[in-house]
Design an enzyme around this catalytic site. Structure first.
Site, PDB file in Angstrom:
ATOM      1  N   HIS A   1       0.828  -1.209   0.000  1.00 51.71           N
ATOM      2  CA  HIS A   1       0.000   0.000   0.000  1.00 51.71           C
ATOM      3  C   HIS A   1       0.862   1.259   0.000  1.00 51.71           C
ATOM      4  CE1 HIS A   1      -2.412   3.141   2.188  1.00 51.71           C
ATOM      5  NE2 HIS A   1      -3.240   2.829   1.206  1.00 51.71           N
TER       6      HIS A   1
ATOM      7  N   GLU B   1      -4.674   8.066   7.322  1.00 54.20           N
ATOM      8  CA  GLU B   1      -5.609   7.099   6.759  1.00 54.20           C
ATOM      9  C   GLU B   1      -5.815   5.926   7.720  1.00 54.20           C
ATOM     10  OE1 GLU B   1      -6.206   4.476   2.622  1.00 54.20           O
ATOM     11  OE2 GLU B   1      -4.372   5.652   2.942  1.00 54.20           O
TER      12      GLU B   1
ATOM     13  N   GLU C   1       1.982   1.929  -3.491  1.00 48.58           N
ATOM     14  CA  GLU C   1       0.892   2.533  -4.275  1.00 48.58           C
ATOM     15  C   GLU C   1       0.899   4.048  -4.126  1.00 48.58           C
ATOM     16  OE1 GLU C   1      -3.483   3.815  -3.553  1.00 48.58           O
ATOM     17  OE2 GLU C   1      -3.156   1.770  -2.835  1.00 48.58           O
ATOM     18  N   HIS C   2       1.063   4.524  -2.902  1.00 48.96           N
ATOM     19  CA  HIS C   2       1.058   5.967  -2.658  1.00 48.96           C
ATOM     20  C   HIS C   2       2.280   6.657  -3.269  1.00 48.96           C
ATOM     21  CE1 HIS C   2      -2.168   7.041   0.373  1.00 48.96           C
ATOM     22  NE2 HIS C   2      -2.368   5.735   0.194  1.00 48.96           N
TER      23      HIS C   2
END
Length: 313
Positions: free
Chosen positions: A47, A127, A50-51
Site C-alpha cells: 500500500h 488514513e 501505491e502511494h
C-alpha cells in the site's frame, strides 16, 4: 470472452483488450503484488508503494503525474488489495496514448524520493487512524486477522504507522525490483481503439525493462481454527462479524456461492437478513454478508451493527 483480445509482450507483460463504442477509454496496470507478498518486516509496504508511485519518476515530478491526465479531462487513481495493486485511469479515447505513457512511467521507473516519502507517510498514518476511528470498518480487518492468523493474508493492508515511518527510498526500490516487473503485470484496456496500436504503444512504453519473472513469495496457509474474540470498546453500537474461510477465485463453486450470498445478505434492501433482522424485528441498524476470493482461499462473513442488548440470542 470472444470479444476480448489478448497477447503477451516479449518482456512478459500480459495485455487484455475489449473494444468499446464509448468516447471514454478505461485502462490500467494490475501488478500482482499485494499485502500477501510482503516480508515480515514489510508490513504495509504494498500500500505504501501505491502511494509513493505517484511522487516522481525520471521524467515527471509528482505535480506532472497528477496533472498529466486531469488536464485533458482524465482521472488517475490506484488501490491496493491482498494480492494485487491496481493503477487505473478513465480518459477521453483520443488521449489513450498519453494514458499508457503516464501509467507505464509511474508504475515501472518511479524514483520514490525520500522527501516525498517522509510527507506521504503522514498521509497514510492519517488514513490508518481514520479506520481506527471507525469500528464498522476496523472489524473487517480484525476478522481476517483471525481467519489467517500469523499469515500475510491476515495483515491490515494499510500497515502499521510506526513501521511506515522507518521506510526509505531503498526499501521501496527493493520491493518494486522484486515485483514491479512487466512479467508480473497485466495491462487492461476497454476502449474504442485498435488492438495493434495499443500493443505498439505498450511495447514502446515498456521497452528495455527487465523481462525476468517476479520472485514468488506465498506462504502456505495456516490450518483453520474456529475462534471467538470479544473487544470491549466504548462505542454506542456493538459491531459483530461471524464467518469463515470460503472458496478461492478459481473454485467453480464460487459463482453459485456469490449468488447465494447476495440473496442472503447482499446490498439490496430485499436481502433475507435485512428483511428479517431490520425490517421485521428492528434488531439491527445494518446487516450484510460478503464474499472475498483470493487465489487459493476466500472469506465469507456476516456483519451487523446493533444495540449491545440485541447481540445475544
Amino acid at each position: 470472452m470472444e470479444n476480448f483480445q489478448t497477447t503477451t509482450l516479449t518482456n512478459g507483460l500480459k495485455v487484455i483488450f475489449e473494444p468499446s463504442s464509448t468516447g471514454v477509454a478505461y485502462c490500467g496496470y494490475v501488478v500482482y503484488a499485494g499485502t500477501r507478498n510482503e516480508n515480515p518486516d514489510e508490513e504495509g509496504m504494498a500500500h505504501f508503494i501505491e502511494h509513493v508511485s505517484f511522487k516522481g519518476t525520471e521524467r515527471r515530478n509528482s505535480w506532472h503525474i497528477n496533472n498529466a491526465l486531469e488536464s485533458v479531462g482524465g482521472d488517475l487513481n490506484a488501490y491496493t488489495g491482498k494480492e494485487e495493486t491496481v493503477y487505473y485511469t478513465a480518459i477521453p479515447k483520443g488521449e489513450l496514448p498519453r494514458a499508457i505513457d503516464v501509467l507505464s512511467d509511474m508504475v515501472f521507473p518511479s524514483r520514490y524520493p525520500q522527501r516525498e516519502i517522509d510527507k506521504e507517510v503522514e498521509v497514510i498514518s492519517d488514513e490508518i487512524e481514520s479506520y481506527n476511528d471507525n469500528p464498522a470498518e476496523l472489524i473487517f480487518d480484525e476478522f481476517e486477522e483471525l481467519l489467517f492468523k500469523n499469515h500475510p493474508l491476515g495483515r491490515n493492508i494499510l500497515g502499521n504507522a510506526a513501521r511506515l515511518k522507518t521506510y526509505t527510498t531503498a526499501d521501496a526500490v527493493n520491493f518494486t525490483q522484486r515485483f514491479y516487473r512487466p512479467a508480473n503485470c497485466t495491462f487492461y484496456v476497454y476502449a474504442d481503439a485498435e488492438f495493434a496500436r495499443i500493443v505498439k504503444l505498450l511495447e514502446k512504453a515498456t521497452s528495455g525493462l527487465d523481462s525476468a519473472p517476479a520472485v514468488k513469495q506465498e506462504a502456505a496457509l495456516p490450518p483453520y481454527e474456529a475462534r471467538e474474540v470479544v473487544h470491549d470498546k466504548k462505542t454506542h453500537q456493538a459491531h459483530v462479524i461471524v464467518g469463515s474461510r470460503a472458496f478461492s477465485a478459481t473454485d467453480k463453486r464460487r459463482t453459485a456461492f456469490f449468488l447465494l450470498n447476495n440473496i442472503l445478505g447482499g446490498s439490496g434492501m430485499s436481502s433475507r437478513l435485512n428483511i428479517i433482522l431490520r425490517e421485521h424485528s428492528a434488531l439491527v441498524y445494518t446487516v450484510e454478508s460478503y464474499v472475498a476470493s483470493y487465489s487459493d482461499t476466500g472469506v465469507w462473513g456476516v456483519y451487523f451493527g446493533c444495540d449491545p442488548k440485541n447481540v445475544a440470542p
